[in-house]
Enzyme design. Structure first.
Site, PDB file in Angstrom:
ATOM      1  N   MET A   1     -23.059 -15.390  77.250  1.00  0.00           N
ATOM      2  CA  MET A   1     -24.133 -14.816  76.443  1.00  0.00           C
ATOM      3  C   MET A   1     -25.501 -15.360  76.823  1.00  0.00           C
ATOM      4  O   MET A   1     -26.452 -14.605  76.989  1.00  0.00           O
ATOM      5  CB  MET A   1     -23.868 -15.068  74.951  1.00  0.00           C
ATOM      6  CG  MET A   1     -22.665 -14.360  74.409  1.00  0.00           C
ATOM      7  SD  MET A   1     -22.650 -12.604  74.791  1.00  0.00           S
ATOM      8  CE  MET A   1     -24.022 -12.015  73.825  1.00  0.00           C
TER       9      MET A   1
ATOM     10  N   VAL B   1     -24.427 -21.666  72.362  1.00  0.00           N
ATOM     11  CA  VAL B   1     -23.312 -22.538  72.784  1.00  0.00           C
ATOM     12  C   VAL B   1     -22.029 -22.018  72.136  1.00  0.00           C
ATOM     13  O   VAL B   1     -22.058 -21.052  71.368  1.00  0.00           O
ATOM     14  CB  VAL B   1     -23.559 -24.027  72.408  1.00  0.00           C
ATOM     15  CG1 VAL B   1     -24.867 -24.512  73.006  1.00  0.00           C
ATOM     16  CG2 VAL B   1     -23.548 -24.234  70.909  1.00  0.00           C
TER      17      VAL B   1
ATOM     18  N   GLU C   1     -18.738 -21.313  69.851  1.00  0.00           N
ATOM     19  CA  GLU C   1     -18.714 -21.036  68.402  1.00  0.00           C
ATOM     20  C   GLU C   1     -18.118 -22.231  67.632  1.00  0.00           C
ATOM     21  O   GLU C   1     -16.953 -22.172  67.199  1.00  0.00           O
ATOM     22  CB  GLU C   1     -17.914 -19.739  68.191  1.00  0.00           C
ATOM     23  CG  GLU C   1     -18.079 -19.087  66.845  1.00  0.00           C
ATOM     24  CD  GLU C   1     -19.370 -18.318  66.676  1.00  0.00           C
ATOM     25  OE1 GLU C   1     -20.382 -18.686  67.279  1.00  0.00           O
ATOM     26  OE2 GLU C   1     -19.374 -17.368  65.879  1.00  0.00           O
TER      27      GLU C   1
ATOM     28  N   LYS D   1     -23.231 -26.715  66.557  1.00  0.00           N
ATOM     29  CA  LYS D   1     -24.441 -25.931  66.261  1.00  0.00           C
ATOM     30  C   LYS D   1     -25.321 -26.684  65.246  1.00  0.00           C
ATOM     31  O   LYS D   1     -26.545 -26.710  65.379  1.00  0.00           O
ATOM     32  CB  LYS D   1     -24.070 -24.529  65.749  1.00  0.00           C
ATOM     33  CG  LYS D   1     -23.505 -23.640  66.873  1.00  0.00           C
ATOM     34  CD  LYS D   1     -23.248 -22.224  66.421  1.00  0.00           C
ATOM     35  CE  LYS D   1     -22.384 -21.422  67.382  1.00  0.00           C
ATOM     36  NZ  LYS D   1     -23.018 -20.716  68.462  1.00  0.00           N
TER      37      LYS D   1
ATOM     38  N   SER E   1     -21.667 -15.343  66.475  1.00  0.00           N
ATOM     39  CA  SER E   1     -21.091 -14.033  66.150  1.00  0.00           C
ATOM     40  C   SER E   1     -20.684 -13.974  64.689  1.00  0.00           C
ATOM     41  O   SER E   1     -20.592 -12.894  64.108  1.00  0.00           O
ATOM     42  CB  SER E   1     -19.825 -13.769  66.958  1.00  0.00           C
ATOM     43  OG  SER E   1     -19.967 -14.149  68.268  1.00  0.00           O
TER      44      SER E   1
ATOM     45  N   HIS F   1     -28.360 -11.967  67.217  1.00  0.00           N
ATOM     46  CA  HIS F   1     -27.009 -11.715  67.705  1.00  0.00           C
ATOM     47  C   HIS F   1     -27.013 -10.590  68.734  1.00  0.00           C
ATOM     48  O   HIS F   1     -27.179  -9.424  68.396  1.00  0.00           O
ATOM     49  CB  HIS F   1     -26.100 -11.373  66.518  1.00  0.00           C
ATOM     50  CG  HIS F   1     -24.669 -11.235  66.886  1.00  0.00           C
ATOM     51  ND1 HIS F   1     -23.785 -10.479  66.175  1.00  0.00           N
ATOM     52  CD2 HIS F   1     -23.952 -11.763  67.915  1.00  0.00           C
ATOM     53  CE1 HIS F   1     -22.593 -10.546  66.744  1.00  0.00           C
ATOM     54  NE2 HIS F   1     -22.679 -11.314  67.802  1.00  0.00           N
TER      55      HIS F   1
ATOM     56  N   ASN G   1     -19.720  -7.397  63.488  1.00  0.00           N
ATOM     57  CA  ASN G   1     -18.371  -7.966  63.617  1.00  0.00           C
ATOM     58  C   ASN G   1     -17.540  -7.778  62.352  1.00  0.00           C
ATOM     59  O   ASN G   1     -16.311  -7.768  62.408  1.00  0.00           O
ATOM     60  CB  ASN G   1     -18.439  -9.446  63.993  1.00  0.00           C
ATOM     61  CG  ASN G   1     -18.630  -9.588  65.493  1.00  0.00           C
ATOM     62  OD1 ASN G   1     -18.146  -8.769  66.255  1.00  0.00           O
ATOM     63  ND2 ASN G   1     -19.353 -10.604  65.918  1.00  0.00           N
TER      64      ASN G   1
HETATM   65  N1  LIG Z   1     -18.683 -13.653  74.195  1.00  0.00           N
HETATM   66  C1  LIG Z   1     -19.195 -12.677  73.496  1.00  0.00           C
HETATM   67  O1  LIG Z   1     -18.920 -11.495  73.722  1.00  0.00           O
HETATM   68  C2  LIG Z   1     -20.182 -12.991  72.399  1.00  0.00           C
HETATM   69  C3  LIG Z   1     -20.885 -11.929  71.819  1.00  0.00           C
HETATM   70  C4  LIG Z   1     -21.849 -12.220  70.849  1.00  0.00           C
HETATM   71  C5  LIG Z   1     -22.064 -13.527  70.463  1.00  0.00           C
HETATM   72  N2  LIG Z   1     -21.346 -14.538  71.034  1.00  0.00           N
HETATM   73  C6  LIG Z   1     -21.633 -15.912  70.578  1.00  0.00           C
HETATM   74  O2  LIG Z   1     -22.454 -16.517  71.570  1.00  0.00           O
HETATM   75  C7  LIG Z   1     -22.183 -17.908  71.633  1.00  0.00           C
HETATM   76  C8  LIG Z   1     -21.836 -18.274  73.069  1.00  0.00           C
HETATM   77  O3  LIG Z   1     -20.724 -17.542  73.488  1.00  0.00           O
HETATM   78  P1  LIG Z   1     -20.348 -17.386  75.037  1.00  0.00           P
HETATM   79  O4  LIG Z   1     -19.327 -16.317  75.098  1.00  0.00           O
HETATM   80  O5  LIG Z   1     -21.590 -17.271  75.839  1.00  0.00           O
HETATM   81  O6  LIG Z   1     -19.663 -18.805  75.322  1.00  0.00           O
HETATM   82  P2  LIG Z   1     -19.454 -19.532  76.721  1.00  0.00           P
HETATM   83  O7  LIG Z   1     -18.339 -20.474  76.533  1.00  0.00           O
HETATM   84  O8  LIG Z   1     -19.409 -18.530  77.825  1.00  0.00           O
HETATM   85  O9  LIG Z   1     -20.805 -20.362  76.912  1.00  0.00           O
HETATM   86  C9  LIG Z   1     -21.175 -21.456  76.134  1.00  0.00           C
HETATM   87  C10 LIG Z   1     -22.017 -22.355  77.003  1.00  0.00           C
HETATM   88  O10 LIG Z   1     -22.662 -23.323  76.174  1.00  0.00           O
HETATM   89  C11 LIG Z   1     -22.741 -24.525  76.908  1.00  0.00           C
HETATM   90  N3  LIG Z   1     -22.984 -25.643  75.988  1.00  0.00           N
HETATM   91  C12 LIG Z   1     -22.108 -26.226  75.132  1.00  0.00           C
HETATM   92  N4  LIG Z   1     -22.746 -27.229  74.477  1.00  0.00           N
HETATM   93  C13 LIG Z   1     -24.018 -27.256  74.898  1.00  0.00           C
HETATM   94  C14 LIG Z   1     -25.166 -28.073  74.603  1.00  0.00           C
HETATM   95  N5  LIG Z   1     -25.095 -29.048  73.709  1.00  0.00           N
HETATM   96  N6  LIG Z   1     -26.325 -27.830  75.251  1.00  0.00           N
HETATM   97  C15 LIG Z   1     -26.392 -26.838  76.159  1.00  0.00           C
HETATM   98  N7  LIG Z   1     -25.346 -26.037  76.489  1.00  0.00           N
HETATM   99  C16 LIG Z   1     -24.179 -26.241  75.865  1.00  0.00           C
HETATM  100  C17 LIG Z   1     -21.413 -24.592  77.641  1.00  0.00           C
HETATM  101  O11 LIG Z   1     -21.491 -25.463  78.750  1.00  0.00           O
HETATM  102  C18 LIG Z   1     -21.194 -23.122  78.044  1.00  0.00           C
HETATM  103  O12 LIG Z   1     -21.706 -22.849  79.334  1.00  0.00           O
HETATM  104  C19 LIG Z   1     -21.090 -18.167  70.622  1.00  0.00           C
HETATM  105  O13 LIG Z   1     -21.684 -18.575  69.407  1.00  0.00           O
HETATM  106  C20 LIG Z   1     -20.433 -16.799  70.461  1.00  0.00           C
HETATM  107  O14 LIG Z   1     -19.818 -16.639  69.213  1.00  0.00           O
HETATM  108  C21 LIG Z   1     -20.419 -14.300  71.982  1.00  0.00           C
END
Ligand SMILES: NC(=O)c1ccc[n+]([C@@H]2O[C@H](COP(=O)([O-])OP(=O)(O)OC[C@H]3O[C@@H](n4cnc5c(N)ncnc54)[C@H](O)[C@@H]3O)[C@@H](O)[C@H]2O)c1
Length: 499
Positions: A202, A278, A280, A285, A307, A328, A378
């Site tokens: 994301m 980051v 979920e 967070k 999400s 979001h 969602n």
């Molecule tokens: N995957 C989806 O389709 C989707 C859709 C909408 C929202 N989201 C939300 O977006 C957020 C991220 O999801 P994602 O799918 O990108 O996850 P992901 O696992 O692909 O990416 C998360 C990233 O955050 C990094 N991270 C963790 N702790 C950190 C910190 N302290 N400082 C900096 N970076 C840090 C990790 O290294 C990782 O690269 C979540 O809250 C998720 O619910 C996801």
């Protein structure tokens, strides 16, 4: 198009966008456009509701001359006199045939268009009707085409599809008007520099969307390896745009120069907005938001891309509740048009107006919603994905379900989508629902079981499907063992018909 000549400026937008509203071009549009620009181009413009600028229209023959805006009326007047006094020919586009392909070839082109239209949206009738109307004109002559156009237009205007598409048209425009927020005289503040925490699926997509619209972006990751992967994803997203011809290599280079990768909060002092993306996890967070309060200016907007997690809980350890908001995005964030803006009871109206301004700049459709588990999108989506998991535990096949859904007209089925979203996010999301609505949730173990075996979805090239280097998904017979295990844990008695 019914005129004897057309003159345009180079930037005027021209097109026949009727199909977007479930109707077909009327007043002879379906008959004249193919005769002016040729069948293939006319089909493309009509079926995709595509608009072109004056320059392109001139190259295609849709307009006869391009002039500057201040010359437009003068030139048009002189052309009109020339035509009326026979110094220029009286061209009646309806009877032109020079741009039309021979009948055999025209039929092939029309049939190809039918196939494409069905592939794109199998249930929609009006694109096929539009093709039939064009065909009638080519086969039986323009007058027969006009009569068929008239009959079909009348019928389509009262169709459910058209009513729904017109509703969507107005609803999309209404999303940026929020009572007691956008009508109290607030103006969006200038937002130029945005920090993103997390460069995963994301974060990298959001960064891409922002730099494509000239925002300066700071991308923070946990270490150099993760940072480089995140930047690599942004570059790949941009290259995708270059390959599709949406931007030049030079523009791509310019966009990437707007991105700065970091590991700490040093660059956060002067950012106008932070978007946290980051994993979920509530406590992570909460910690990040407490840090942001320390490192960012007091005016900086603190947004989360969560999400599902309650924003009050994310901001619990801060005193900044008025500037905490949900931003979001949907995956892939640089492609999907929706931005859900989540406000808590305490989010200030100014912050919402600012975010609406950002949405406009990055060409997203914003919807402002309240704060609760899963927010609006969602909250609707979760029961849908749960139903799919329930059906699998009852004996249905994963790929059959996906096939049924795509055949119905959705771009992908729920299991292909779970692969795209990623299993970690799917499990974290499910946990939120189980906590908030235990009595309403179905606890499927299928994804957690697959995750235990290090299947995470498309990112690891193994989920419900396996993926090749070009992200092409193929069914994987290996998933049978996970399904069997999930079914035995669920204890659901399968109906013989479902097996
Ligand atoms: N995957 C989806 O389709 C989707 C859709 C909408 C929202 N989201 C939300 O977006 C957020 C991220 O999801 P994602 O799918 O990108 O996850 P992901 O696992 O692909 O990416 C998360 C990233 O955050 C990094 N991270 C963790 N702790 C950190 C910190 N302290 N400082 C900096 N970076 C840090 C990790 O290294 C990782 O690269 C979540 O809250 C998720 O619910 C996801």
């Amino acid at each position: 198009m019914a005129c004897h000549g057309r003159i345009s400026t180079s930037t005027a937008q021209l097109g026949l966008p009727e199909l977007r509203l479930g109707i077909i071009p009327g007043m002879g549009g379906t008959q004249r456009l193919p005769r002016l620009v040729g069948l293939s181009k006319a089909l493309e413009l009509m079926l995709m509701s595509k608009s072109i600028n004056g320059g392109e229209a001139y190259a295609l023959g849709l307009v006869d001359a391009i002039v500057s805006p201040d010359e437009l009326v003068k030139t048009a007047r002189s052309w009109a006199l020339d035509i009326v006094e026979s110094r220029r020919p009286w061209i009646r586009s309806l009877y032109r045939t020079d741009k039309l392909e021979p009948l055999g070839m025209a039929r092939e082109i029309l049939n190809f268009a039918r196939d494409q239209a069905q592939k794109q949206a199998a249930k929609l009738q009006h694109p096929l009707i539009c093709i039939d109307v064009i065909e009638e004109g080519i086969v039986s002559g323009p007058l027969a085409g006009l009569w068929k156009e008239l009959d079909s237009s009348r019928m389509l205007q009262s169709s459910e599809t058209s009513k729904s598409l017109v509703h969507i048209f107005f609803a999309q425009r209404a999303t940026s008007k929020v009572p007691r927020i956008t009508d109290i005289g607030l103006k969006p503040r200038g937002i130029h520099k945005v920090a993103i925490i997390g460069g995963g699926l994301m974060g990298s997509g959001i960064a891409t969307a922002l730099i494509l619209s000239n925002f300066l972006v700071i991308l923070k990751e946990v270490n150099e390896n993760f940072l480089q992967s995140g930047i690599g994803r942004v570059k790949a997203n941009l290259q995708g745009h270059v390959k599709k011809g949406k931007m030049t290599q030079e523009e791509c280079g310019k966009a990437i120069s707007l991105l700065i990768g970091v590991h700490d909060y040093e660059h956060f002092k002067d950012v106008d907005m932070v978007i946290e993306a980051v994993i979920e996890n509530v406590s992570l967070k909460q910690q990040i938001f407490a840090d942001l309060e320390k490192y960012c200016s007091p005016h900086c907007i603190l947004a989360s891309n969560t999400s599902t997690i309650d924003l009050n809980s994310i901001g619990e350890k801060t005193m900044s509740q008025d500037r905490i908001v949900g931003a979001h995005f949907f995956s892939p964030a640089h492609v999907m048009p929706l931005l859900e803006i989540v406000r808590t009871q305490k989010t200030s109206s100014q912050v919402i107006v600012d975010l609406l301004g950002v949405a406009r700049k990055i060409h997203k459709t914003p919807i402002v919603v309240g704060n609760c588990t899963g927010f609006a999108v969602n909250r609707m989506f979760f029961p849908y994905s749960q139903a799919a998991a329930l059906l699998v535990d009852h004996g249905l096949d994963v790929y059959q379900i996906d096939h049924a859904i795509t055949k119905f007209g959705m771009p992908m089925g729920p299991f292909r989508l779970a692969d795209l979203v990623g299993f970690e996010v799917a499990v974290a999301t499910c946990t939120q629902y189980l906590q908030s609505f235990p009595e309403r949730c179905y606890r499927s173990m299928l994804i957690p079981i697959m995750l235990e075996d290090k299947r995470t979805g498309e990112s690891s090239r193994k989920g419900f499907y396996v993926y090749d280097g070009k992200r092409k998904a193929s069914p994987d017979p290996d998933i049978k063992k996970y399904i069997e295990k999930s079914r035995s844990i669920s204890g659901v008695t399968q109906s013989p018909k479902c097996r």
